[in-house]
Design an enzyme around this catalytic site. Structure first.
Site, PDB file in Angstrom:
ATOM      1  N   GLY A  11       0.836  -1.201   0.000  1.00  0.00           N
ATOM      2  CA  GLY A  11       0.000   0.000   0.000  1.00  0.00           C
ATOM      3  C   GLY A  11       0.865   1.243   0.000  1.00  0.00           C
ATOM      4  O   GLY A  11       0.545   2.253   0.634  1.00  0.00           O
ATOM      5  N   ALA A  12       1.972   1.185  -0.743  1.00  0.00           N
ATOM      6  CA  ALA A  12       3.033   2.179  -0.607  1.00  0.00           C
ATOM      7  C   ALA A  12       2.668   3.563  -1.129  1.00  0.00           C
ATOM      8  O   ALA A  12       3.348   4.543  -0.807  1.00  0.00           O
ATOM      9  CB  ALA A  12       4.298   1.679  -1.304  1.00  0.00           C
ATOM     10  N   GLY A  14      -0.315   4.921  -0.538  1.00  0.00           N
ATOM     11  CA  GLY A  14      -1.434   5.387   0.277  1.00  0.00           C
ATOM     12  C   GLY A  14      -1.033   6.436   1.300  1.00  0.00           C
ATOM     13  O   GLY A  14       0.144   6.772   1.457  1.00  0.00           O
ATOM     14  N   HIS A  15      -2.043   6.932   2.027  1.00  0.00           N
ATOM     15  CA  HIS A  15      -1.820   8.029   2.975  1.00  0.00           C
ATOM     16  C   HIS A  15      -0.929   7.617   4.141  1.00  0.00           C
ATOM     17  O   HIS A  15      -0.046   8.379   4.551  1.00  0.00           O
ATOM     18  CB  HIS A  15      -3.158   8.554   3.496  1.00  0.00           C
ATOM     19  CG  HIS A  15      -3.991   9.232   2.455  1.00  0.00           C
ATOM     20  ND1 HIS A  15      -3.589  10.388   1.818  1.00  0.00           N
ATOM     21  CD2 HIS A  15      -5.202   8.916   1.928  1.00  0.00           C
ATOM     22  CE1 HIS A  15      -4.516  10.760   0.940  1.00  0.00           C
ATOM     23  NE2 HIS A  15      -5.501   9.877   0.990  1.00  0.00           N
ATOM     24  N   SER A  17       1.294   5.171   4.254  1.00  0.00           N
ATOM     25  CA  SER A  17       2.656   4.937   3.767  1.00  0.00           C
ATOM     26  C   SER A  17       3.379   6.239   3.438  1.00  0.00           C
ATOM     27  O   SER A  17       4.601   6.339   3.610  1.00  0.00           O
ATOM     28  CB  SER A  17       2.631   4.021   2.543  1.00  0.00           C
ATOM     29  OG  SER A  17       2.241   2.716   2.910  1.00  0.00           O
ATOM     30  N   ARG A  92     -12.991  -0.256   3.800  1.00  0.00           N
ATOM     31  CA  ARG A  92     -14.398  -0.542   4.056  1.00  0.00           C
ATOM     32  C   ARG A  92     -15.267   0.359   3.194  1.00  0.00           C
ATOM     33  O   ARG A  92     -15.133   1.576   3.215  1.00  0.00           O
ATOM     34  CB  ARG A  92     -14.710  -0.319   5.536  1.00  0.00           C
ATOM     35  CG  ARG A  92     -16.045  -0.870   5.995  1.00  0.00           C
ATOM     36  CD  ARG A  92     -16.089  -0.863   7.513  1.00  0.00           C
ATOM     37  NE  ARG A  92     -17.311  -1.413   8.055  1.00  0.00           N
ATOM     38  CZ  ARG A  92     -17.478  -1.712   9.333  1.00  0.00           C
ATOM     39  NH1 ARG A  92     -16.490  -1.503  10.184  1.00  0.00           N
ATOM     40  NH2 ARG A  92     -18.619  -2.210   9.776  1.00  0.00           N
ATOM     41  N   ASN A 105     -10.709  -8.991   2.530  1.00  0.00           N
ATOM     42  CA  ASN A 105      -9.259  -8.930   2.697  1.00  0.00           C
ATOM     43  C   ASN A 105      -8.601 -10.303   2.688  1.00  0.00           C
ATOM     44  O   ASN A 105      -7.374 -10.399   2.557  1.00  0.00           O
ATOM     45  CB  ASN A 105      -8.910  -8.192   3.995  1.00  0.00           C
ATOM     46  CG  ASN A 105      -8.862  -6.687   3.804  1.00  0.00           C
ATOM     47  OD1 ASN A 105      -7.999  -6.167   3.120  1.00  0.00           O
ATOM     48  ND2 ASN A 105      -9.821  -5.988   4.393  1.00  0.00           N
ATOM     49  N   HIS A 187      -7.861  -4.773  17.557  1.00  0.00           N
ATOM     50  CA  HIS A 187      -7.850  -3.371  17.120  1.00  0.00           C
ATOM     51  C   HIS A 187      -9.236  -3.052  16.561  1.00  0.00           C
ATOM     52  O   HIS A 187      -9.475  -3.060  15.352  1.00  0.00           O
ATOM     53  CB  HIS A 187      -6.778  -3.138  16.059  1.00  0.00           C
ATOM     54  CG  HIS A 187      -6.757  -1.732  15.542  1.00  0.00           C
ATOM     55  ND1 HIS A 187      -6.477  -0.650  16.346  1.00  0.00           N
ATOM     56  CD2 HIS A 187      -6.999  -1.225  14.309  1.00  0.00           C
ATOM     57  CE1 HIS A 187      -6.546   0.454  15.629  1.00  0.00           C
ATOM     58  NE2 HIS A 187      -6.869   0.131  14.390  1.00  0.00           N
TER      59      HIS A 187
END
Length: 325
Positions: A11-12, A14-15, A17, A92, A105, A187
Protein backbone atom coordinates in the site's frame (compact mmCIF):
# COMPACT_ATOMS: atom_id res chain seq x y z
CA UNK A 1 28.37 1.31 8.37
CA UNK A 2 26.13 -1.74 8.57
CA UNK A 3 25.07 -3.55 5.39
CA UNK A 4 21.63 -2.41 4.16
CA UNK A 5 18.48 -4.26 5.14
CA UNK A 6 15.42 -4.68 2.96
CA UNK A 7 12.11 -3.20 4.11
CA UNK A 8 8.99 -4.17 2.16
CA UNK A 9 5.97 -1.88 2.40
CA UNK A 10 2.57 -2.63 0.88
CA UNK A 11 0.00 0.00 0.00
CA UNK A 12 3.03 2.18 -0.61
CA UNK A 13 1.20 4.98 -2.44
CA UNK A 14 -1.43 5.39 0.28
CA UNK A 15 -1.82 8.03 2.97
CA UNK A 16 -0.33 5.99 5.84
CA UNK A 17 2.66 4.94 3.77
CA UNK A 18 3.27 8.53 2.67
CA UNK A 19 3.78 9.39 6.34
CA UNK A 20 5.80 6.22 6.93
CA UNK A 21 8.24 5.75 4.07
CA UNK A 22 10.18 8.98 4.48
CA UNK A 23 10.68 8.38 8.20
CA UNK A 24 12.05 4.90 7.57
CA UNK A 25 14.43 6.31 4.96
CA UNK A 26 15.56 8.93 7.48
CA UNK A 27 16.48 6.27 10.05
CA UNK A 28 13.66 6.79 12.52
CA UNK A 29 12.71 3.10 12.59
CA UNK A 30 15.94 1.13 12.52
CA UNK A 31 18.46 3.72 13.66
CA UNK A 32 20.80 6.31 12.21
CA UNK A 33 23.45 3.70 11.40
CA UNK A 34 21.24 1.28 9.47
CA UNK A 35 21.00 1.72 5.68
CA UNK A 36 17.80 0.50 4.05
CA UNK A 37 16.56 -0.68 0.69
CA UNK A 38 12.85 0.08 0.35
CA UNK A 39 10.75 -2.42 -1.60
CA UNK A 40 7.42 -0.79 -2.37
CA UNK A 41 4.31 -2.71 -3.43
CA UNK A 42 1.16 -1.26 -4.96
CA UNK A 43 -1.77 -2.39 -7.04
CA UNK A 44 -1.38 -1.73 -10.79
CA UNK A 45 -3.77 1.23 -10.87
CA UNK A 46 -1.73 3.07 -8.20
CA UNK A 47 1.70 2.62 -9.76
CA UNK A 48 1.71 6.11 -11.30
CA UNK A 49 1.10 7.64 -7.88
CA UNK A 50 3.88 5.48 -6.46
CA UNK A 51 6.23 6.88 -9.11
CA UNK A 52 5.58 10.31 -7.64
CA UNK A 53 6.48 9.07 -4.16
CA UNK A 54 9.71 7.65 -5.58
CA UNK A 55 10.55 11.01 -7.19
CA UNK A 56 10.20 12.66 -3.78
CA UNK A 57 12.30 9.98 -2.10
CA UNK A 58 15.03 10.59 -4.66
CA UNK A 59 14.78 14.34 -4.09
CA UNK A 60 15.36 13.90 -0.33
CA UNK A 61 18.82 12.36 -0.95
CA UNK A 62 18.58 10.36 2.27
CA UNK A 63 22.05 9.11 3.29
CA UNK A 64 20.55 5.86 4.61
CA UNK A 65 18.48 5.06 1.52
CA UNK A 66 20.58 2.61 -0.48
CA UNK A 67 18.03 1.38 -2.97
CA UNK A 68 14.43 1.41 -4.17
CA UNK A 69 12.31 -1.33 -5.68
CA UNK A 70 8.79 -0.59 -6.93
CA UNK A 71 6.46 -3.30 -8.11
CA UNK A 72 2.89 -4.54 -8.36
CA UNK A 73 4.19 -8.12 -7.98
CA UNK A 74 4.32 -9.48 -4.42
CA UNK A 75 7.15 -11.83 -5.29
CA UNK A 76 9.34 -8.94 -6.42
CA UNK A 77 8.45 -6.66 -3.50
CA UNK A 78 9.00 -9.35 -0.87
CA UNK A 79 12.23 -10.77 -2.30
CA UNK A 80 14.77 -11.20 0.55
CA UNK A 81 12.81 -8.78 2.77
CA UNK A 82 14.13 -8.49 6.33
CA UNK A 83 11.13 -6.46 7.47
CA UNK A 84 7.63 -6.22 6.01
CA UNK A 85 5.07 -3.58 6.92
CA UNK A 86 1.74 -4.50 5.39
CA UNK A 87 -0.24 -1.29 5.17
CA UNK A 88 -2.32 -2.06 2.10
CA UNK A 89 -5.76 -3.56 2.65
CA UNK A 90 -9.21 -3.38 1.15
CA UNK A 91 -10.96 -0.30 2.57
CA UNK A 92 -14.40 -0.54 4.06
CA UNK A 93 -17.01 0.53 1.53
CA UNK A 94 -20.53 1.90 1.99
CA UNK A 95 -22.84 -0.62 3.59
CA UNK A 96 -20.07 -3.12 4.31
CA UNK A 97 -20.25 -4.97 7.59
CA UNK A 98 -17.02 -5.82 9.41
CA UNK A 99 -17.50 -9.46 8.41
CA UNK A 100 -17.71 -8.39 4.74
CA UNK A 101 -14.46 -6.47 5.10
CA UNK A 102 -12.72 -9.44 6.70
CA UNK A 103 -13.76 -11.71 3.86
CA UNK A 104 -12.76 -9.13 1.23
CA UNK A 105 -9.26 -8.93 2.70
CA UNK A 106 -8.86 -12.69 2.88
CA UNK A 107 -7.44 -13.21 -0.63
CA UNK A 108 -5.02 -10.30 -0.23
CA UNK A 109 -3.41 -11.67 2.91
CA UNK A 110 -3.52 -15.26 1.69
CA UNK A 111 -1.48 -14.24 -1.35
CA UNK A 112 0.88 -12.07 0.66
CA UNK A 113 1.44 -14.81 3.25
CA UNK A 114 2.36 -17.30 0.55
CA UNK A 115 4.68 -14.81 -1.15
CA UNK A 116 6.41 -13.75 2.06
CA UNK A 117 6.94 -17.37 3.02
CA UNK A 118 8.45 -18.11 -0.39
CA UNK A 119 10.50 -14.97 -1.00
CA UNK A 120 11.43 -13.15 2.21
CA UNK A 121 14.30 -13.70 4.60
CA UNK A 122 13.20 -16.70 6.73
CA UNK A 123 13.62 -14.49 9.82
CA UNK A 124 11.52 -11.65 8.38
CA UNK A 125 9.70 -9.54 10.94
CA UNK A 126 6.15 -8.74 9.78
CA UNK A 127 3.81 -6.00 10.99
CA UNK A 128 0.24 -5.96 9.69
CA UNK A 129 -1.23 -2.45 9.75
CA UNK A 130 -4.08 -2.78 7.24
CA UNK A 131 -7.42 -3.38 8.94
CA UNK A 132 -8.88 -5.53 10.31
CA UNK A 133 -5.25 -5.96 11.35
CA UNK A 134 -5.53 -8.81 13.86
CA UNK A 135 -7.45 -11.18 11.63
CA UNK A 136 -5.55 -10.11 8.51
CA UNK A 137 -2.40 -11.09 10.42
CA UNK A 138 -3.95 -14.45 11.35
CA UNK A 139 -4.80 -15.13 7.69
CA UNK A 140 -1.23 -14.22 6.74
CA UNK A 141 0.20 -16.47 9.45
CA UNK A 142 -1.87 -19.45 8.36
CA UNK A 143 -0.65 -19.04 4.79
CA UNK A 144 3.05 -18.48 5.60
CA UNK A 145 4.28 -21.92 6.67
CA UNK A 146 7.98 -21.03 6.62
CA UNK A 147 7.70 -17.95 8.84
CA UNK A 148 7.89 -18.30 12.62
CA UNK A 149 4.45 -17.30 13.99
CA UNK A 150 6.23 -15.14 16.59
CA UNK A 151 7.52 -13.01 13.73
CA UNK A 152 4.04 -12.04 12.52
CA UNK A 153 2.39 -9.25 14.49
CA UNK A 154 -0.59 -6.89 14.27
CA UNK A 155 -0.40 -3.21 15.11
CA UNK A 156 -1.90 -2.18 18.43
CA UNK A 157 0.64 0.54 19.09
CA UNK A 158 -1.65 3.31 17.88
CA UNK A 159 -4.19 2.35 20.55
CA UNK A 160 -1.38 2.07 23.11
CA UNK A 161 -0.04 5.52 22.23
CA UNK A 162 -3.53 7.01 22.34
CA UNK A 163 -4.00 5.60 25.82
CA UNK A 164 -0.63 6.91 27.01
CA UNK A 165 -1.57 10.43 25.95
CA UNK A 166 -5.01 10.34 27.57
CA UNK A 167 -3.59 9.08 30.88
CA UNK A 168 -0.84 11.69 30.82
CA UNK A 169 -3.36 14.42 30.03
CA UNK A 170 -5.52 13.31 32.94
CA UNK A 171 -2.58 13.11 35.36
CA UNK A 172 -0.88 16.32 34.23
CA UNK A 173 2.38 14.69 33.19
CA UNK A 174 4.21 13.82 29.98
CA UNK A 175 3.17 10.66 28.15
CA UNK A 176 6.73 9.31 28.42
CA UNK A 177 6.26 9.23 32.20
CA UNK A 178 3.42 6.69 31.98
CA UNK A 179 4.57 3.09 32.31
CA UNK A 180 2.88 -0.34 32.34
CA UNK A 181 -0.04 0.72 30.18
CA UNK A 182 -1.76 -2.19 28.43
CA UNK A 183 -4.21 -2.42 25.55
CA UNK A 184 -5.66 -5.92 25.30
CA UNK A 185 -7.36 -7.72 22.44
CA UNK A 186 -8.51 -6.58 19.03
CA UNK A 187 -7.85 -3.37 17.12
CA UNK A 188 -11.54 -2.54 17.14
CA UNK A 189 -14.19 -1.04 19.38
CA UNK A 190 -13.91 -4.14 21.61
CA UNK A 191 -10.31 -3.41 22.61
CA UNK A 192 -9.58 -2.97 26.31
CA UNK A 193 -7.29 -0.08 27.31
CA UNK A 194 -6.30 -1.08 30.85
CA UNK A 195 -4.79 1.19 33.54
CA UNK A 196 -4.82 -1.47 36.25
CA UNK A 197 -1.02 -1.72 36.29
CA UNK A 198 -0.13 1.72 34.94
CA UNK A 199 2.33 3.79 36.95
CA UNK A 200 3.81 7.27 36.99
CA UNK A 201 7.05 7.54 38.98
CA UNK A 202 6.16 4.32 40.78
CA UNK A 203 2.68 5.50 41.79
CA UNK A 204 -0.40 3.67 40.54
CA UNK A 205 -2.43 5.72 38.06
CA UNK A 206 -5.66 4.08 39.25
CA UNK A 207 -5.21 5.67 42.68
CA UNK A 208 -4.98 9.13 41.16
CA UNK A 209 -8.18 9.13 39.10
CA UNK A 210 -11.86 8.95 39.95
CA UNK A 211 -13.22 5.40 40.22
CA UNK A 212 -15.40 5.81 37.13
CA UNK A 213 -12.84 7.59 34.91
CA UNK A 214 -11.37 4.39 33.50
CA UNK A 215 -14.68 2.85 32.44
CA UNK A 216 -16.65 5.98 31.62
CA UNK A 217 -13.94 8.06 29.96
CA UNK A 218 -10.69 6.38 28.97
CA UNK A 219 -12.08 3.15 27.54
CA UNK A 220 -14.70 4.74 25.24
CA UNK A 221 -12.31 7.51 24.16
CA UNK A 222 -9.72 4.99 22.98
CA UNK A 223 -12.27 2.59 21.51
CA UNK A 224 -13.82 5.40 19.43
CA UNK A 225 -10.73 7.50 18.73
CA UNK A 226 -10.40 6.34 15.13
CA UNK A 227 -13.99 7.36 14.43
CA UNK A 228 -13.34 10.75 16.06
CA UNK A 229 -10.38 11.34 13.73
CA UNK A 230 -12.48 10.44 10.69
CA UNK A 231 -15.26 12.78 11.81
CA UNK A 232 -12.84 15.66 12.38
CA UNK A 233 -10.63 15.44 9.30
CA UNK A 234 -12.77 13.47 6.88
CA UNK A 235 -10.17 10.72 6.59
CA UNK A 236 -8.79 7.97 8.76
CA UNK A 237 -5.66 8.23 10.90
CA UNK A 238 -2.55 8.39 8.74
CA UNK A 239 0.37 10.20 10.38
CA UNK A 240 -0.43 8.76 13.81
CA UNK A 241 -0.76 5.26 12.36
CA UNK A 242 2.58 5.63 10.60
CA UNK A 243 4.21 6.88 13.78
CA UNK A 244 2.81 3.90 15.69
CA UNK A 245 4.20 1.50 13.08
CA UNK A 246 7.63 3.12 13.49
CA UNK A 247 7.39 2.76 17.27
CA UNK A 248 6.28 -0.89 17.04
CA UNK A 249 9.11 -1.92 14.73
CA UNK A 250 11.80 0.16 16.44
CA UNK A 251 11.04 -1.36 19.83
CA UNK A 252 10.81 -4.87 18.39
CA UNK A 253 14.17 -4.55 16.63
CA UNK A 254 16.11 -2.31 19.02
CA UNK A 255 14.32 -3.06 22.30
CA UNK A 256 11.75 -1.27 24.45
CA UNK A 257 14.20 -0.45 27.24
CA UNK A 258 12.40 -2.68 29.70
CA UNK A 259 9.10 -0.87 29.17
CA UNK A 260 5.82 -2.60 28.46
CA UNK A 261 4.31 -2.09 25.02
CA UNK A 262 1.16 -3.53 23.45
CA UNK A 263 1.56 -5.80 20.42
CA UNK A 264 -0.91 -7.99 18.57
CA UNK A 265 0.79 -11.39 18.73
CA UNK A 266 -0.12 -15.01 18.09
CA UNK A 267 -1.76 -16.21 21.28
CA UNK A 268 -0.33 -19.73 21.38
CA UNK A 269 1.13 -20.43 24.83
CA UNK A 270 -0.26 -17.26 26.43
CA UNK A 271 -0.53 -17.18 30.22
CA UNK A 272 -4.06 -15.75 30.42
CA UNK A 273 -6.16 -18.74 29.38
CA UNK A 274 -7.08 -17.14 26.07
CA UNK A 275 -7.91 -18.95 22.85
CA UNK A 276 -4.52 -20.05 21.52
CA UNK A 277 -5.27 -19.52 17.83
CA UNK A 278 -5.96 -15.79 17.48
CA UNK A 279 -3.90 -12.62 17.12
CA UNK A 280 -4.43 -10.90 20.46
CA UNK A 281 -2.86 -7.75 21.87
CA UNK A 282 -0.85 -8.50 24.99
CA UNK A 283 1.62 -6.56 27.12
CA UNK A 284 5.14 -7.42 25.98
CA UNK A 285 8.72 -6.34 26.58
CA UNK A 286 11.04 -6.25 23.57
CA UNK A 287 14.74 -7.07 23.78
CA UNK A 288 17.42 -8.64 21.59
CA UNK A 289 15.20 -8.46 18.49
CA UNK A 290 12.42 -10.48 20.12
CA UNK A 291 9.39 -9.96 22.34
CA UNK A 292 8.21 -11.72 25.47
CA UNK A 293 4.81 -11.63 27.07
CA UNK A 294 4.42 -9.91 30.43
CA UNK A 295 2.98 -13.07 31.93
CA UNK A 296 0.75 -13.90 34.84
CA UNK A 297 -0.70 -10.49 35.67
CA UNK A 298 -3.54 -10.72 38.14
CA UNK A 299 -6.94 -10.06 36.54
CA UNK A 300 -10.08 -8.79 38.25
CA UNK A 301 -13.52 -10.02 37.23
CA UNK A 302 -13.98 -6.77 35.27
CA UNK A 303 -10.71 -7.24 33.41
CA UNK A 304 -11.53 -10.87 32.68
CA UNK A 305 -14.94 -9.90 31.26
CA UNK A 306 -13.34 -7.28 29.01
CA UNK A 307 -10.75 -9.77 27.76
CA UNK A 308 -13.44 -12.34 27.05
CA UNK A 309 -15.49 -9.83 25.05
CA UNK A 310 -12.64 -8.90 22.71
CA UNK A 311 -11.55 -12.55 22.53
CA UNK A 312 -15.07 -13.51 21.40
CA UNK A 313 -14.95 -10.92 18.63
CA UNK A 314 -11.63 -12.29 17.37
CA UNK A 315 -13.04 -15.81 17.45
CA UNK A 316 -16.01 -14.66 15.37
CA UNK A 317 -13.67 -12.96 12.88
CA UNK A 318 -11.64 -16.16 12.61
CA UNK A 319 -14.82 -18.11 11.94
CA UNK A 320 -15.68 -15.71 9.10
CA UNK A 321 -12.49 -16.72 7.26
CA UNK A 322 -12.36 -20.36 8.34
CA UNK A 323 -12.30 -21.52 4.72
CA UNK A 324 -8.94 -19.84 3.99
CA UNK A 325 -7.05 -20.54 7.21
Amino acid sequence: MKPPVRVAITGAAGHVSYSLIFRIAAGHMLGKDQPVILQLLEIPQAMDVLKGVVLELEDCAFPLLHGLVCSDDVHVAFKDADYAILVGARPRGPGMERSDLIQANGPIFTTQGEALSAEANPEVKVLVVGNPANTNALILLKNAPYINPRNITAMMRLDHNRALFQVAKKMGCHCSDVEKMVVWGNHSASQFPDISYAEIAGEKVAKGVENNWHGDNLIPIIQQRGAAVIKARGASSAASAASAAIDHMRNWVLGSGGKWVSMGVYSRGNSYGLDEDIMFSLPVICEDGDWREVAGLELSSFQRAMLEATEAELQAEREAVADII
